[in-house]
Each structure stands twice: as structure tokens, then as C-alpha cells.
Design a protein around this motif. Structure first.
Motif: not given
Ligand code: MG
Ligand code: ATP
Ligand code: MG
Length: 733
Positions: A562-566, A573-578, A697-699
Motif C-alpha cells: 500500500l502506498k501513502l503519499k504526501k 490519495g494518489d496522482s493519476l497518469d493521463l 511527463v512520465r516517459p
Molecule cells: Mg503514480
């Protein structure tokens, strides 16, 4: 049959084939076997071809060598006119692939001689058939029948068929890439069709798909094949030749290879040759569908090998087996040959994980608070680790001393990190002869002894980095060990894997460190540890089960991590990748660049990009300029068939799905306008974001690896404040 050695599973596969062969109609029945009449010598097609392409060795039907040999067993004949015959025959038969697998007889669609190369047109027509379907089940069935036909008729061609169906030429980890850009394809097309590059480019602009340009140009040029029929193997082998060309003149050589394929292509073949070359097959199925179909095809073909006892649904089980095996051994050469030789039920035994071949990394689920974690992990032993913000790496150190580094995507990253290779080689203990390390590579400032942000790491060059040229140093933060001295560890629980990790390496500050961790059940202690992680420039924590349910689960987004972010205080709770799929022209300060983008998530079941929000904030001026410049070359005239956007959304330009952006938002909301996760939380409405902002950007992700609509639905459901019924308010930029 009785004099034969005991049947292997391959024999069983083939005996399945033999069994259905009995159902074959007599080989040379009826009209299709007739020797075709040669066209008159004044054929307009010939003239056209001669004019357009005077240097191309024309094969005319007048040439006696080219006349049909009346071999009744030969179904493919290498003459222009007989190719036309097979074109018609294939076109008539391929739609049979749509039959329910239980009613489908592979021999009914075969129109080539047994064990002879499968015509490329067979695959192209099947692609065409698939591209017209939407439903995952129907598509799986078509692919299943396609594969069964190949197993039945020409099992040797199953490997290239599977690779081309996956739009790959080799496993990602081998790093073999076609290495051609649109420019080379345009040049090849211009040459092959006797057109100018300018003409091809303008057609491209109009049609938005070079494949369609190719198809139109070729079909207007000739209706008759002047070359040997293309085979799947020929196309696959040529793709390999293209990938292997290097050095001076390589672009020219690649272009010539493409040209040779185009010359020989007919009907819809040019379309798929070009799309495959661009790795944009995109006919509406994901690799998981192909894997499922492969498993099911094996079950249908293995008529005489019963599934092991206790299996209620062999088709489902076989699909699961193939997917699982692929997650630990993403290599079709190995999987397909094992499948043909020993059958699907033996596959897990025959195709085990192999050092040197990357396994899909285990992934984590997002949570929103320490108490949520405590809730989920009630009564189980767990550990909290810093969540470092760098690049995931799986490092394979083999007995022979060779080292490979693989990305989150199983791509070869070895050339990017010579310093990492040096560090792990130096810091492994003498007792260690081989290992597979799961870790995060993080930019590091040796002077200040601190971690640097991801943005710094992303400035590092990607290929063939020389150690002396390295400007951004990295530290390896190791968190898992999957293999040690020839022994597999991922069935072990994390407690044991971690002990092995700790005893196998020497830590050295700034070069190789174990992920900082703590074990506690106390909310306040965990909260404190989390704050420390943030202070140490980490993104938050990853909390992992230690003992029960704590094996390593390749490729899986697991409930055990489980991840818990800042910004967990955000509702999300989390960012999205779009993925940006459309853009709006900027106004005022943003004149000359795009001012906003239509972004989308990906739906794995429907295989489509679904609009989620209009994104306009979070960009630095320079970033916006860069993105605009790059995306301007991705403009397409109309949205792709696999975009689901909602009618009221009209960006100024549509974009090819080409890159992935990390996006944060305040929360998720039900929307009558956007289409994300449509049908998953509301039967007609989609999900949208409130206050979205661009992060980076998520290369390391492909468009299909962007946030899935399942994930978005899950996040929505997890969101405490439910916005159902609230009207969409997307104009929040
Ligand atoms: Mg992510
Ligand atoms: N201690 C750790 N254990 C496991 N992963 C870690 C750790 N520290 C950092 N990571 C990184 O965190 C990633 C998971 O969280 P992140 O939110 O960054 O996922 P992501 O790359 O956006 O992918 P996804 O959102 O699909 O999970 C891992 O893939 C890994 O790269
Ligand atoms: Mg990350």
C-alpha cells in the motif's frame, strides 16, 4: 498410428489438427482450385505498374516460368493470378473466424498447404475483422480461432503470428527495436507508390493514418499482385532485418526493406505493414487479450489431453496460466514453443522465471491515511518503507558476471546506468554469485549527501552513457531480492527475502542503501515515520505485509503493498497518469501555444481512451512550450475510433495518444460530459476530476499504461465524500 512413439503434447496438438483434417473437404474441390485465366497482355494494371515502376522486375503471366503448376496439393501458388485467387478465397473464409470457438473448425479457413508459410493476408484480414469489433469477448474468440488455425495448419508460424499480433518483434528486454520514424516510412511509401513525399505527407495530414495512405495508394496503383504472396514469416523476418540495420546508410537500407514489403503487399496488407512498423496496430485489443486467446486456443486444440482434475473451467484456467507465465517470463519464443511441445497445463513447469529475463514489477495500491492502512492490515505483520521518487529498476546479475538493468516496463536500461552496474558489482558480498535486485534509482547529491528530486534524474541521458560523462549521480535504494545464487525467492515471504537482501550487500551511503524502514502498529509512530520520509525528500511510504500474504507478486497491483503519499490529505490519495488526446489553442498570455488539453485514461476492457478532464493548470511556461511543440506533430484530423470522448467536447485539435502525464487533482466527480470509467460507477455518466493540475511527463509509461478506468472507478468508490448527483464542474481552469 500404433507404430508411432507415445504421443507428446505436441503430437496431441497435431492430432487435434489431424482429427479436424479428416473433416477437410477434398483438397481440390470445385471452383477455387481452377487454374485462373491469365489476364490479357494488354492488362491496364500491368501498364500502370510498368510506368510507375519501370525498374521493378515485373513478373508477368506471359512468362512460362510463372504459369501455374498443377499440383493439386499446392494451395498457394506463386503467380500473380493465383495470388488473386487466394486473395478472394481468404476474403471469403476469414470471416469464419468470428464463429463461436466451439463451432469453429480450423480447417475450414485454411487455404494454404499444410506446414507451408501462412499468408500475411490471412493475418491482415483477421486484423481487419477484429478492428470492426468492440467487445472483448468476441475479439478474444476471433484471436483464439486465428491462433488455432495457425496451430492446425502451420504450427511453425505460431511464434511470428503471436509477435505480430502483439505488435512486437522481440521481447522488450532484448532491446531490439525497428528504429524507424515516420519520415523513413513516408519516403518508402513515396518510392513504392511512385508518388512524391509531399503528396504522401498531405494525404497523411488528411487521413491521419499512414497505414490508410499506404492502402489507398497501393490499391489505386494496381489491383493485381506482381510479386510472390507475402507470408507472415517474410514480414516478420524483414522486420528483424530492419531492426538490425545499423550504422551508415542504415536509414536507406531500412527504407528499401520497407519498400520491398510494400511492393509485394496487396489488399489491406499495406495498412497493417505500416501500422506494425509504426507500432500503432491499435485494432482494439490489449496484450492481455492475446495471452488469454493463446491459452484458450491451446485448450481447443488439445482435444486429447484432459485438463488436470479439479479444473472446472479449462478455458478460463488456461487463459490465467498463460497470463501468469507471461508475467514471469515475457518471452513469446519460449512460451509458444513450450505450449506447442508440452501443452498449456504443463506450461508453468516448463516456462519458469529465468534470470536475465525481467519479471513484471509488483505494484502497489493507493491509500489515503495511516488509519486506512491499519484497517487493511489488521492483525497482519507489516513494515513501512520510504517511498523514493526515482526510477524503478530490476537489476539482473548473472552467474557469468553479466549485468542487465530493466525498467518498470521491462525495457533494457542497462546502457543508461553504468555507474549502477559498478556499484552493485562492488557492493555485493563475496558469497553472492548471482542475484535479481528490485530497487529505486534516485538522483543523489554526493556533496550534500541528499536525495534529489525526480526532475533531476529525468535529465540523465538514456542510451550508451559513458561513466565519465555522468553529471547526475544516482543512489540505489534496494527494497527487494527476487533471486539469489541460483535460487528463486519470490515464493518466500518478504521477511525472508529482506533478510537475504540485507546479508547479500554492503551498504555504502549515496551508492547503495537499503530502503529505510520501520515496523510499528502505532498510528502516531507511523505518522512520524511518514513525516521523516517527506523530510528526506521521499514521496511518502510504501507499507508491505511481511509474513502472511507476503510473496512477491509479479506484474500485480497488490493489496499487500500500500502506498501513502504526501498529498494524501487530498481526497484522491494518489496522482493519476493521463494521456493528452486533444488540445485547445491558447489565448492571451498563452497565444502561440496550447492553452489546455483534453486528457484521458485507458479502459483495458474496451481498449479505448476515455476523456476525463480538460487540463490547463500546473504547467510552467517553458513546459507548456515544450509540450506544445512536441504535440503539434501529433495532431490528427479526427478522433481515433478508440477514443471515447463525449459529444459536447470539442478540442481545437485532436492528438495521437503518444505520451503520459502525471496529474494531481482535488477529487473525483461524476460527470455527464466526460467518459472515464463509464458504466463502472454510473451506467451512463463518466468520472471527471476537480482542480486537475499537471505534475510531470512520465516517459516510463506507454499510453496504454496510463491510469485505468478500473483504477479510477476504485478511487472514486474509495473517496469518502461521494459526489453522486452533483453536476459536473469541469471548467475549473
Ligand atoms: Mg503514480
Ligand atoms: N520502498 C519501495 N518499495 C516499492 N516501491 C518503491 C519504493 N520506493 C519507491 N518505490 C517506487 O514507487 C513506485 C510505486 O508508486 P508510484 O505511485 O510511483 O507508482 P507509479 O510509478 O506511478 O505506478 P503506478 O501508479 O502504476 O503504481 C514503484 O514502482 C517504485 O518505482
Ligand atoms: Mg515513482
Amino acid at each position: 498410428m500404433s507404430s508411432e512413439p507415445p504421443p507428446s503434447a505436441f503430437d496431441k496438438l497435431l492430432s487435434g489438427a489431424r482429427a479436424s483434417k479428416k473433416k477437410l473437404p477434398p483438397p481440390s474441390s470445385s471452383k477455387k482450385r481452377k487454374a485462373p485465366t491469365p489476364p490479357p497482355s494488354s492488362s491496364p494494371h500491368k501498364t500502370l505498374e510498368t510506368v510507375i515502376n519501370p525498374n521493378n522486375n515485373l513478373k508477368t503471366v506471359q512468362n512460362p516460368e510463372e504459369t501455374v503448376h498443377e499440383d493439386p496439393s499446392s494451395k498457394i501458388r506463386n503467380t500473380s493470378s493465383s495470388s488473386n485467387g487466394i486473395v478472394a478465397e481468404l476474403k471469403e473464409k476469414v470471416p469464419e473466424l468470428k464463429k463461436k470457438p466451439e463451432n469453429f473448425d480450423p480447417s475450414s479457413v485454411v487455404c494454404w498447404e499444410k506446414n507451408k508459410p501462412v499468408p500475411f493476408l490471412f493475418l491482415s484480414l483477421a486484423f481487419d475483422l477484429i478492428s470492426k469489433e468492440r467487445g472483448r469477448i468476441v475479439i478474444t474468440e476471433i484471436v483464439c480461432n486465428l491462433l488455432r488455425t495457425v496451430i492446425h495448419a502451420t504450427p511453425d508460424d505460431l511464434v511470428p503470428v503471436v509477435y505480430l499480433s502483439a505488435n512486437k518483434i522481440a521481447p522488450a528486454y532484448k532491446g531490439l527495436e525497428l528504429g524507424i520514424g515516420d519520415a523513413s516510412i513516408i519516403r518508402a511509401l513515396a518510392d513504392a507508390c511512385g508518388r512524391t513525399e509531399k503528396h504522401i505527407k498531405s494525404q497523411y495530414k488528411k487521413k491521419g493514418d499512414l497505414g490508410l495512405v499506404a492502402q489507398a495508394s497501393r490499391s489505386s496503383q494496381t489491383t493485381m499482385r506482381k510479386h510472390d504472396a507475402l507470408t507472415i514469416r517474410k514480414v516478420f523476418d524483414t522486420f528483424h532485418l530492419i531492426a538490425k540495420e545499423s550504422g551508415k546508410d542504415s536509414q536507406e537500407k531500412k527504407k528499401n526493406h520497407i519498400k520491398s514489403l510494400l511492393f509485394a503487399a496487396t489488399d489491406c496488407e499495406p495498412l497493417y505493414i505500416i501500422r506494425l512498423l509504426q507500432t500503432k496496430l491499435r485494432i482494439g485489443y490489449a496484450e492481455q487479450t492475446l495471452l488469454a486467446a493463446l491459452g484458450q486456443a491451446a485448450v481447443h486444440t488439445e482435444e486429447h489431453s484432459n485438463p488436470p482434475p479439479g479444473i472446472k473451467s479449462p478455458l478460463e484456467e488456461a487463459a490465467k496460466i498463460v497470463k501468469k507465465v507471461y508475467s514471469v517470463l515475457p518471452d513469446y519464443d519460449k512460451i509458444v514453443s513450450a505450449l506447442l511441445k508440452d501443452g498449456v497445463w504443463e506450461l508453468p513447469k516448463k516456462c519458469d522465471f529465468t534470470p536475465g529475463v525481467p519479471v513484471g514489477p509488483m505494484l502497489s495500491k493507493a491509500t489515503k491515511s495511516v488509519s486506512e492502512i491499519l484497517n487493511k492490515f489488521q492483525g497482519v505483520e507489516f513494515t513501512c518503507e520510504y517511498k523514493y521518487d526515482g526510477e524503478r529498476a530490476q537489476i539482473h546479475f548473472l552467474e557469468n558476471g553479466s549485468v542487465e538493468i530493466y525498467s518498470r516496463n521491462a525495457e533494457r536500461n542497462t546502457g543508461k546506468y553504468p555507474d549502477v552496474i559498478a556499484a552493485v558489482s562492488r557492493l555485493k558480498k563475496t558469497t553472492v554469485s548471482s542475484f535479481i535486485l528490485d530497487c529505486e534509482l534516485v538522483a543523489y547529491d554526493h556533496g550534500k549527501q541528499t536525495i534529489l528530486p525526480f526532475q533531476v534524474l529525468s535529465t540523465r541521458s538514456r542510451k550508451n552513457v559513458a561513466k565519465s560523462d555522468i553529471k547526475v549521480a544516482v543512489c540505489v535504494f534496494a527494497f527487494d531480492l527476487l533471486h539469489l545464487n541460483g535460487h528463486k525467492l519470490f515464493q518466500e515471504n518478504l521477511k525472508i527475502r529482506r533478510e537475504h537482501l540485507y546479508t547479500s550487500f554492503e551498504e555504502e551511503s549515496g551508492f547503495l542503501q537499503f530502503a529505510t524502514s520501520t515496523t510499528s502498529n502505532d498510528v502516531e509512530e507511523i505518522q512520524e515515520f511518514f513525516d521523516k520520509a517527506i523530510e528526506a525528500s521521499c514521496e511518502g511510504l510504501i507499507v508491505k505485509t511481511l509474513h502472511e500474504d507476503a510473496t512477491y507478486e509479479p506484474s500485480k497491483r497488490s493489496n499487500n503493498w500500500l502506498k501513502l503519499k504526501k498529498d494524501y490529505t487530498d481526497n484522491l490519495g494518489d496522482s493519476l497518469d493521463l494521456v493528452p488526446i486533444g488540445a485547445f489553442h491558447g489565448r492571451g498570455k498563452r497565444t502561440g501555444v496550447y492553452g489546455a488539453f483534453l486528457v484521458a485514461c485507458y479502459d483495458n476492457e474496451r481498449n479505448e481512451f476515455q476523456s476525463i478532464v480538460r487540463l490547463a493548470t500546473g504547467f510552467k511556461e517553458q513546459e507548456l512550450k515544450e509540450r506544445s511543440t512536441i504535440l503539434r506533430s501529433k495532431v490528427i484530423p479526427k478522433p481515433k475510433a478508440y477514443y471515447s470522448c463525449g459529444e459536447s467536447i470539442n478540442p481545437d485539435v485532436w492528438l495521437e495518444a503518444s505520451e503520459v502525464w502525471e496529474v494531481k487533482a482535488a477529487d473525483l466527480t461524476i460527470s455527464p460530459v466526460y467518459r472515464a470509467a463509464e458504466g463502472k460507477v454510473d451506467s451512463v455518466k463518466g468520472i471527471s476530476l476537480r482542480f486537475p493540475r499537471f505534475i510531470r511527463v512520465r516517459p516510463d509509461k506507454t499510453p496504454e499504461q496510463s491510469s485505468s478506468s478500473e483504477q479510477i472507478a476504485e478511487m472514486y468508490n474509495a473517496q469518502k465524500l461521494n459526489h453522486t448527483g452533483q453536476q459536473d464542474d469541469d471548467e475549473d481552469d
